[in-house]
Design a protein around this motif. Structure first.
Motif, mmCIF file in Angstrom:
data_model
loop_
_atom_site.group_PDB
_atom_site.id
_atom_site.type_symbol
_atom_site.label_atom_id
_atom_site.label_comp_id
_atom_site.label_asym_id
_atom_site.label_seq_id
_atom_site.Cartn_x
_atom_site.Cartn_y
_atom_site.Cartn_z
ATOM 1 N N PRO A 169 20.044 27.459 53.178
ATOM 2 C CA PRO A 169 20.071 28.294 51.964
ATOM 3 C C PRO A 169 19.781 27.513 50.682
ATOM 4 N N THR A 170 20.166 26.231 50.639
ATOM 5 C CA THR A 170 19.888 25.467 49.422
ATOM 6 C C THR A 170 18.392 25.175 49.277
ATOM 7 N N ALA A 205 16.895 28.412 48.079
ATOM 8 C CA ALA A 205 17.223 28.590 46.663
ATOM 9 C C ALA A 205 16.371 27.671 45.791
ATOM 10 N N PHE A 219 13.822 28.978 42.971
ATOM 11 C CA PHE A 219 13.931 28.497 41.599
ATOM 12 C C PHE A 219 12.629 27.852 41.145
ATOM 13 N N ASN A 246 18.379 34.705 40.845
ATOM 14 C CA ASN A 246 18.707 34.967 42.247
ATOM 15 C C ASN A 246 18.861 33.677 43.042
ATOM 16 N N ALA A 247 18.118 32.639 42.678
ATOM 17 C CA ALA A 247 18.301 31.344 43.331
ATOM 18 C C ALA A 247 19.689 30.785 43.022
ATOM 19 N N ASN A 279 22.307 32.607 42.294
ATOM 20 C CA ASN A 279 23.244 33.451 43.053
ATOM 21 C C ASN A 279 23.338 33.014 44.506
ATOM 22 N N LEU A 280 22.202 32.686 45.094
ATOM 23 C CA LEU A 280 22.205 32.228 46.482
ATOM 24 C C LEU A 280 22.993 30.934 46.635
ATOM 25 N N ASN A 281 22.835 30.026 45.688
ATOM 26 C CA ASN A 281 23.613 28.782 45.742
ATOM 27 C C ASN A 281 25.110 29.039 45.558
ATOM 28 N N THR A 322 26.420 30.487 48.792
ATOM 29 C CA THR A 322 26.369 29.479 49.853
ATOM 30 C C THR A 322 27.521 28.492 49.745
ATOM 31 N N THR A 332 28.820 35.268 41.115
ATOM 32 C CA THR A 332 27.576 35.941 41.462
ATOM 33 C C THR A 332 27.559 37.359 40.909
#
Length: 125
Positions: free
Chosen positions: A6-7, A10, A14, A39-40, A42-44, A47, A63
């Motif tokens: 996920p990183t 992200a 980004f 959104n990147a 938020n994903l971090n 995660t 988030t």
């Protein structure tokens, strides 16, 4: 779940968002690129919240705040873009240098007068 997947996604999101903000001229595409960057983030946040097994779920709460701020930013951004389009009939970011609409002696704004090429004098035959 491994933390790297996920990183990396992200980071790619980004990076695409940063490229869109720096390379695009259309204001709507710039707003979409800013949304990709949010959104990147938020994903971090989600995660690392799952990775650290936070009992208060701080990453997920942050988030939700980011999503609310992004929704407000889209609303204000689109309102500004529509207002600029209504007044100028274009939304290219590079051509929006001056926000004032002061009319010069010829009825043009200063920004329009500055973009006009100088007249070329023809030599007499």
């Amino acid at each position: 779940m491994h933390l790297a997947y996920p990183t990396v996604v992200a980071a790619l999101l980004f990076s695409v968002g940063v490229y869109g903000v720096l390379a695009r001229r259309n204001a709507i595409l710039v707003l979409m690129s800013v949304e990709l960057m949010l959104n990147a983030v938020n994903l971090n946040l989600v995660t690392f919240d799952v990775w650290y097994r936070d009992r208060l779920h701080g990453g997920q709460v942050l988030t939700l705040f980011t999503i609310v701020i992004a929704a407000a930013e889209v609303g204000l951004g689109l309102a500004i873009v529509l207002l600029v389009f209504r007044n100028r009939q274009m939304i290219e970011v590079d051509r929006l240098r001056a926000l004032s609409e002061d009319s010069g002696p010829s009825g043009e704004s200063e920004a329009e007068a500055g973009n006009r090429p100088e007249p070329v004098e023809e030599a007499a035959p």
